[in-house]
Scaffold this motif. Structure first.
Motif, PDB file in Angstrom:
ATOM      1  N   LYS A 176     -19.069  32.092  28.765  1.00 32.89           N
ATOM      2  CA  LYS A 176     -20.452  32.274  28.361  1.00 32.89           C
ATOM      3  C   LYS A 176     -21.032  30.871  28.180  1.00 32.89           C
ATOM      4  O   LYS A 176     -20.309  29.895  28.056  1.00 32.89           O
ATOM      5  CB  LYS A 176     -20.522  33.041  27.040  1.00 32.89           C
ATOM      6  N   GLU A 177     -22.336  30.795  28.114  1.00 29.94           N
ATOM      7  CA  GLU A 177     -22.967  29.483  28.006  1.00 29.94           C
ATOM      8  C   GLU A 177     -22.490  28.720  26.784  1.00 29.94           C
ATOM      9  O   GLU A 177     -22.236  27.530  26.832  1.00 29.94           O
ATOM     10  CB  GLU A 177     -24.491  29.644  27.958  1.00 29.94           C
ATOM     11  N   GLN A 178     -22.296  29.437  25.644  1.00 24.81           N
ATOM     12  CA  GLN A 178     -21.908  28.769  24.413  1.00 24.81           C
ATOM     13  C   GLN A 178     -20.417  28.458  24.364  1.00 24.81           C
ATOM     14  O   GLN A 178     -19.954  27.785  23.443  1.00 24.81           O
ATOM     15  CB  GLN A 178     -22.314  29.622  23.189  1.00 24.81           C
ATOM     16  N   ASP A 179     -19.638  28.966  25.337  1.00 23.74           N
ATOM     17  CA  ASP A 179     -18.188  28.765  25.313  1.00 23.74           C
ATOM     18  C   ASP A 179     -17.710  27.758  26.354  1.00 23.74           C
ATOM     19  O   ASP A 179     -16.514  27.656  26.613  1.00 23.74           O
ATOM     20  CB  ASP A 179     -17.470  30.105  25.559  1.00 23.74           C
ATOM     21  N   ARG A 180     -18.607  27.035  26.974  1.00 25.28           N
ATOM     22  CA  ARG A 180     -18.183  26.138  28.053  1.00 25.28           C
ATOM     23  C   ARG A 180     -17.473  24.888  27.543  1.00 25.28           C
ATOM     24  O   ARG A 180     -16.828  24.181  28.300  1.00 25.28           O
ATOM     25  CB  ARG A 180     -19.382  25.728  28.905  1.00 25.28           C
ATOM     26  N   VAL A 181     -17.572  24.600  26.247  1.00 20.39           N
ATOM     27  CA  VAL A 181     -16.926  23.428  25.649  1.00 20.39           C
ATOM     28  C   VAL A 181     -15.845  23.894  24.673  1.00 20.39           C
ATOM     29  O   VAL A 181     -16.112  24.688  23.775  1.00 20.39           O
ATOM     30  CB  VAL A 181     -17.946  22.533  24.903  1.00 20.39           C
ATOM     31  N   ILE A 182     -14.622  23.410  24.866  1.00 20.67           N
ATOM     32  CA  ILE A 182     -13.511  23.699  23.953  1.00 20.67           C
ATOM     33  C   ILE A 182     -13.044  22.374  23.360  1.00 20.67           C
ATOM     34  O   ILE A 182     -12.874  21.390  24.096  1.00 20.67           O
ATOM     35  CB  ILE A 182     -12.336  24.388  24.674  1.00 20.67           C
ATOM     36  N   SER A 183     -12.858  22.330  22.048  1.00 19.59           N
ATOM     37  CA  SER A 183     -12.477  21.084  21.369  1.00 19.59           C
ATOM     38  C   SER A 183     -11.132  21.249  20.674  1.00 19.59           C
ATOM     39  O   SER A 183     -10.971  22.137  19.830  1.00 19.59           O
ATOM     40  CB  SER A 183     -13.539  20.690  20.328  1.00 19.59           C
ATOM     41  N   ILE A 184     -10.165  20.393  21.039  1.00 14.81           N
ATOM     42  CA  ILE A 184      -8.894  20.320  20.321  1.00 14.81           C
ATOM     43  C   ILE A 184      -9.035  19.221  19.284  1.00 14.81           C
ATOM     44  O   ILE A 184      -9.291  18.068  19.632  1.00 14.81           O
ATOM     45  CB  ILE A 184      -7.733  19.988  21.273  1.00 14.81           C
ATOM     46  N   TRP A 185      -8.886  19.560  18.006  1.00 10.53           N
ATOM     47  CA  TRP A 185      -9.105  18.531  16.996  1.00 10.53           C
ATOM     48  C   TRP A 185      -8.016  18.576  15.925  1.00 10.53           C
ATOM     49  O   TRP A 185      -7.313  19.558  15.745  1.00 10.53           O
ATOM     50  CB  TRP A 185     -10.495  18.650  16.376  1.00 10.53           C
ATOM     51  N   GLY A 186      -7.879  17.437  15.227  1.00  8.70           N
ATOM     52  CA  GLY A 186      -6.887  17.293  14.175  1.00  8.70           C
ATOM     53  C   GLY A 186      -6.568  15.826  13.962  1.00  8.70           C
ATOM     54  O   GLY A 186      -7.132  14.942  14.617  1.00  8.70           O
ATOM     55  N   ASP A 187      -5.660  15.549  13.042  1.00 13.34           N
ATOM     56  CA  ASP A 187      -5.344  14.172  12.672  1.00 13.34           C
ATOM     57  C   ASP A 187      -4.595  13.445  13.781  1.00 13.34           C
ATOM     58  O   ASP A 187      -4.074  14.053  14.728  1.00 13.34           O
ATOM     59  CB  ASP A 187      -4.513  14.141  11.388  1.00 13.34           C
ATOM     60  N   LYS A 188      -4.493  12.118  13.633  1.00 11.42           N
ATOM     61  CA  LYS A 188      -3.762  11.288  14.580  1.00 11.42           C
ATOM     62  C   LYS A 188      -2.283  11.676  14.588  1.00 11.42           C
ATOM     63  O   LYS A 188      -1.687  11.935  13.554  1.00 11.42           O
ATOM     64  CB  LYS A 188      -3.898   9.816  14.175  1.00 11.42           C
ATOM     65  N   GLY A 189      -1.700  11.715  15.789  1.00  7.61           N
ATOM     66  CA  GLY A 189      -0.269  11.950  15.912  1.00  7.61           C
ATOM     67  C   GLY A 189       0.118  13.392  16.076  1.00  7.61           C
ATOM     68  O   GLY A 189       1.314  13.714  16.167  1.00  7.61           O
ATOM     69  N   LEU A 190      -0.862  14.312  16.120  1.00  9.71           N
ATOM     70  CA  LEU A 190      -0.537  15.732  16.259  1.00  9.71           C
ATOM     71  C   LEU A 190      -0.198  16.124  17.696  1.00  9.71           C
ATOM     72  O   LEU A 190       0.355  17.189  17.933  1.00  9.71           O
ATOM     73  CB  LEU A 190      -1.711  16.587  15.769  1.00  9.71           C
ATOM     74  N   GLY A 191      -0.571  15.279  18.649  1.00  6.36           N
ATOM     75  CA  GLY A 191      -0.288  15.607  20.042  1.00  6.36           C
ATOM     76  C   GLY A 191      -1.465  16.231  20.768  1.00  6.36           C
ATOM     77  O   GLY A 191      -1.286  17.004  21.709  1.00  6.36           O
ATOM     78  N   LYS A 192      -2.682  15.869  20.369  1.00  2.00           N
ATOM     79  CA  LYS A 192      -3.879  16.443  20.996  1.00  2.00           C
ATOM     80  C   LYS A 192      -3.947  16.089  22.484  1.00  2.00           C
ATOM     81  O   LYS A 192      -4.226  16.933  23.336  1.00  2.00           O
ATOM     82  CB  LYS A 192      -5.136  15.943  20.258  1.00  2.00           C
ATOM     83  N   THR A 193      -3.710  14.811  22.775  1.00  2.00           N
ATOM     84  CA  THR A 193      -3.770  14.379  24.166  1.00  2.00           C
ATOM     85  C   THR A 193      -2.649  15.007  24.991  1.00  2.00           C
ATOM     86  O   THR A 193      -2.843  15.376  26.152  1.00  2.00           O
ATOM     87  CB  THR A 193      -3.687  12.843  24.234  1.00  2.00           C
ATOM     88  N   THR A 194      -1.482  15.153  24.385  1.00  2.00           N
ATOM     89  CA  THR A 194      -0.350  15.746  25.091  1.00  2.00           C
ATOM     90  C   THR A 194      -0.650  17.178  25.531  1.00  2.00           C
ATOM     91  O   THR A 194      -0.449  17.551  26.698  1.00  2.00           O
ATOM     92  CB  THR A 194       0.897  15.733  24.194  1.00  2.00           C
TER      93      THR A 194
END
Length: 964
Positions: free
Chosen positions: A217-235
């Motif tokens: 849907k238009e409002q769901d086109r962006v998904i954000s993975i968030w949290g503190d440093k070292g959690l493995g967001k980029t991984t």
């Protein structure tokens, strides 16, 4: 530095060759000087582009030694000519050249020059044999400084970062990733390694892949993975990026990694390249890039990952390049950024998952030993690591294939030390790699940083001036081979932009810490050098023969000083001190080669400099001379400084100096004059009207004088090269002088009367479009009458005014100019204005205001209310010393949506922090002082819960004594 003296020598010879009736010996000498210039350019080319040549690397010391020798010859020649010009000012410059080079009048001087050239010619002969011209052609030219830097007049930050093919547990995502750019993301070996170390995230991965591939849907086109440093967001983002379902769902892919100071235009260009556009380098204007992005997104189903987004403003800028059908995945630590789409908060690993990850690193073999007690120790280790994947992986690598109980016990006991050691090793490797990727000039600037102490504030603007004084910033006026490419010579003020580019490159690469302080007129305010960066700077400087000597008397240090302290050929000498020490009488011959001499006193008192120099004239090649809080004999400027005709930078900061002598006007080569005094009647430094002869002056910082400190006028109209003027004062300067300064780019002005304020505003309105202007309205201005209020309204509506400070100027009621408030004003400080009526509704209408300070009785009423959608771009808000303020309310959710930092200090009657602030998720820094009655037991904890998303939250009780 080589190119600077080569440029001086070239100009000198060109002027000389215009002469008629030159003698044979004069022509021969000029030919030999030009041969030296040619060799200097050749050396410069090797130093810039020969980093990958084995022959250059092998002979780097010899090359630099020869470069220093050529500098000495050419600069000595130029200095003696300048000194003769000073002595014979009544003669024209052409006759002076004839006197210097001709046989009839000055044969001795000519012979001295010829002798110096003869001394260095054997080294040049060997150099030309080792590096013949045909060999030079085989060395590829390095990346040009200005390639891609300027587009539409905007300085672009350097190279960008890419994630492709990077190991899962790589620490410090930065410029080093660029070398992996060409690796294919989907290679089997990379995927296999990612699978091997991917623990405890299967459910997270499944959910994220589902969110990405579903029909949006238009409002769901962006998904954000968030949290503190070292959690493995980029991984996990990389796992999603490479997942087969995602690869099947989309046709085009792009991944870019942000930094705190990245350029959005550069990222957009990279996204365009990765999505499959052709010659991206030919598409420079940002608008054209966005149009091409829209076009390709309409043709292809695209998936884009924005890794490590730091600021909400970064998302707002880059989001304009994305079409509705494009799926975006963001990784960030900031909840405000996560909330732009579907926010997916990454959790910590549980104990079993953390232990499994540790085993995969420490015991990679499937047929491992009988663990025995290891699981107990292992689970204790992962607990100490906070169940963070990054920390667990770091410790696990140290325990690889170690199975004895004692080794694991030692690791458990010393885990903090292990983690610190691992981090330091990684940091050193990363910094070295970053240094190797710097441009040639940025490397020189970085080596210069070794003179400063670690973890101490460095004024960014002064640092840039020092670089300029050393000749480390190439001028756009000199088109030497390999120095800079051709740029538009009609565009002025580029030298400061080049310097800021280098500073930005160092900050961007993490080698220099830039403090986040907003300024309307300066890109950088304060920077710091961490100890690892300083150690690298000193190490590389020694390795590359930078010839820097640092002497430190601080913290009880007592270095032994004698004639041999300065090694042969020392170019830069810096002395740090904070107490009176025994004076060191240095042999002037040991300082013959000095180009920079800095006396940096870190104490608040003025102290005698710890070096006895009887006559500064003996340091004839000196280009940079700086004194900080220094005491001089008889409160007079030391003897001989006015004879340093080669001086480019002179800094006198907070020194005990009776006055600046009129003889200072003889420093005709000066580019930077930096003067500061204490805010005290006893520590003034009157300046005679001697600036006009300094026609090459580019940057002038004058003390902030009031009428009782400086009586005579200072004429500025002849300083046609001036780019920076800090300290323009309506009491001692003529506003009409400013219209003569066509190259002026940065102005800080003080107005002490309504008439001078009107004239200043007229100048800013009609001539200020090219200038970054900061205006101080001082206490003698009067806005209590209707006529005064009209003038104030003109100020508040003035275009081209970027920063405004009103100091002890009575206003009573702040004018409301509605939609006519200046759109250029980004910083406003009100100090001691005694405004009686709530000014917040009017202040909230400034369309681009980013920083607002109300301090020292600026508002004397009891209540302030922020409502509606005011302060749309405000990032920094400060209330300080407002003794009557009792209530402050934020009524609507639409106000201050960009606020990042809030400071409230010494407001003793303020009852509470507004509840409305809790909805501003962009807040990162809050420093709040409240009276004891406004902060009873339990309230502090309540505030901390309410503002849990603020990265730095300080709430303390106000000291009753401080409030009075």
């Amino acid at each position: 530095m080589v190119e600077i003296v080569a440029s001086m020598a070239t100009q000198m010879v060109h002027d000389l060759m215009r002469e008629e009736n030159l003698s044979y010996r004069m022509i021969e000498t000029t030919d030999r000087v030009m041969e030296l210039v040619s060799v200097a350019r050749k050396i410069q080319f090797l130093l810039k582009n020969g980093g990958n040549s084995e022959r250059v690397v092998k002979n780097i010391w010899k090359i630099r030694y020869l470069a220093y020798g050529i500098e000495d010859v050419l600069e000595t020649c130029a200095v003696e000519v300048a000194f003769m010009f000073q002595k014979h000012e009544e003669r024209c410059i052409k006759r002076l050249f004839r006197r210097y080079f001709g046989v009839r009048n000055d044969g001795v001087a000519l012979e001295n020059v010829r002798a110096k050239i003869s001394d260095i010619e054997p080294q040049i002969k060997v150099f030309n044999q080792v590096f013949p011209d045909d060999m030079m052609e085989s060395i590829p030219r390095g990346e040009q400084l200005w390639a891609g830097v300027y587009a539409d007049g905007v300085v672009r930050l350097p190279r960008q970062m890419y994630p492709h093919g990077v190991e899962e547990h790589f620490v410090g995502r930065d410029d080093d990733l660029k070398q992996l750019e060409e690796q294919v993301v989907g290679r089997d070996n990379d995927v296999k390694q990612l699978e091997e170390h991917f623990v405890g995230r299967d459910d997270d991965l499944k959910k994220l892949v589902s969110l990405v591939v579903k029909e949006e849907k238009e409002q769901d086109r962006v998904i954000s993975i968030w949290g503190d440093k070292g959690l493995g967001k980029t991984t996990i983002a990389r796992k999603v990026y490479n997942h087969p379902e995602v690869r099947h769902r989309f046709q085009a892919f792009a991944w870019v990694t942000f930094s705190q100071e990245c350029e959005i235009a550069v990222l957009l260009q990279d996204i365009l390249r990765q999505l499959g556009s052709g010659k991206v380098k030919d598409i420079t204007p940002e608008k054209n890039v966005i149009n091409h992005l829209w076009e390709i997104q309409r043709r292809k189903n695209c998936f884009i990952v924005l890794d490590s987004v730091w600021k909400l403003d970064q998302w707002k800028q880059i989001s304009s390049g994305f079409e509705m059908g494009t799926r975006i995945l963001i990784t960030t630590r900031e909840p405000a950024i996560a909330n732009v789409g579907i926010a997916y908060k990454l959790r910590l690993l549980n104990e079993d998952e953390a232990w499994e990850l540790l085993k995969k690193h420490a015991l990679p073999r499937k047929n491992g030993p009988d663990f025995g007690m290891l699981p107990i120790l292992g689970k204790e280790i992962v607990r100490k690591c906070g169940y963070l994947p990054l920390a667990i992986s770091s410790v696990g690598r140290r325990l690889t294939n170690k199975t004895s109980l004692s080794e694991w016990q030692n690791a458990n006991n010393d885990i903090a030390q292990h983690m610190q050691s691992e981090a330091e090793e990684e940091l050193v490797k990363i910094l070295e790699a970053k240094y190797n990727h710097l441009t040639y000039y940025s490397k020189q600037c970085f080596l210069y940083l070794g003179m400063f102490k670690e973890n101490k504030d460095i004024d960014a603007e002064d640092l840039i001036f020092l670089w300029m004084g050393e000749g480390m910033i190439p001028s756009v006026d000199w088109m030497g081979e390999g120095i800079i490419p051709s740029v538009d010579q009609g565009t002025e003020g580029k030298m400061m932009d080049i310097a800021e580019y280098y500073l930005g490159e160092l900050a961007f690469s993490g080698m220099l810490e830039v403090q986040e302080v907003f300024s309307a007129t300066r890109r950088f305010m304060v920077c710091r050098l961490q100890n690892h960066s300083r150690e690298l700077s000193l190490y590389q400087g020694e390795k590359e023969d930078f010839r820097l000597k640092v002497i430190d008397f601080c913290d009880g240090k007592q270095p032994t000083l004698h004639s041999s302290t300065l090694s042969d050929g020392t170019r830069r000498l810096v002395i740090h001190f904070n107490k009176q020490v025994k004076l060191w009488a240095c042999d002037p011959f040991a300082m013959d080669d000095l180009r920079s001499l800095l006396f940096l006193n870190s104490d608040q008192r003025c102290i005698d400099i710890p070096l006895r120099i009887s006559d500064f004239r003996k340091l004839k090649l000196l280009r940079v001379l700086k004194f900080v809080r220094c005491k001089f004999a008889g409160r007079k400027l030391p003897k001989g400084i006015d004879k340093l005709v080669n001086l480019w930078y002179l800094g006198l900061l907070y020194c005990d100096l009776e006055e600046l002598p009129s003889s200072i006007s003889s420093l005709r080569n000066l580019r930077v004059l930096y003067l500061r005094v204490y805010d005290s009647i006893l520590m003034t430094m009157p300046i005679p009207d001697v600036l006009s002869p300094m026609v090459l002056l580019k940057h002038l910082r004058l003390p902030d004088y009031s009428d009782h400190e400086q009586m005579n006028k200072l004429i500025l109209k002849d300083l046609l090269e001036l780019e920076t003027l800090v300290g323009f004062n309506s009491l001692i300067h003529d506003i009409s002088d400013l219209s003569n300064l066509k190259k002026l780019r940065h102005l800080v002005a003080h107005a002490y009367s309504n008439d001078s304020l009107t004239s200043t505003i007229n100048f800013i309105t009609f001539y200020g479009a090219r200038i970054r202007t900061n205006l101080y309205i001082e206490h003698k201005c009067n806005f209590t009458s209707p006529e005064g209020l009209d003038i104030l309204e003109e100020v508040l509506m003035c275009p081209n005014l970027h920063a405004l400070t009103l100091t002890m100027v009575l206003i009573y009621k702040f004018p409301d100019c509605g939609m006519h408030f200046s759109s250029d004003l980004t910083q406003l400080k009100l100090l001691g204005c005694k405004i009686m009526e709530d000014p917040m509704e009017a202040l909230g209408k400034f369309p681009n205001l980013r920083k607002l300070c109300l301090c020292f009785g600026a508002f004397v009423g009891r209540e302030m209310i922020i409502k509606g959608t005011g302060f749309v771009n405000l990032e920094y808000l400060e209330f300080r010393n407002l003794p009557n303020l009792e209530k402050w309310r934020v009524q609507d959710d639409g106000a201050m949506r960009q606020l990042s930092a809030l400071t409230i200090r010494r407001c003793p009657k303020l009852e509470k922090i507004p509840d409305g602030l809790a909805s501003i998720l962009t807040l990162r820094i809050m420093e709040i002082e409240l009276a004891a009655k406004a902060l009873p037991d339990g309230h502090e904890a309540e505030y901390r819960r309410k503002f849990h998303f603020v990265r730095s939250l300080i709430i303390r009780k106000l000291d009753p004594l401080a409030a009075t």
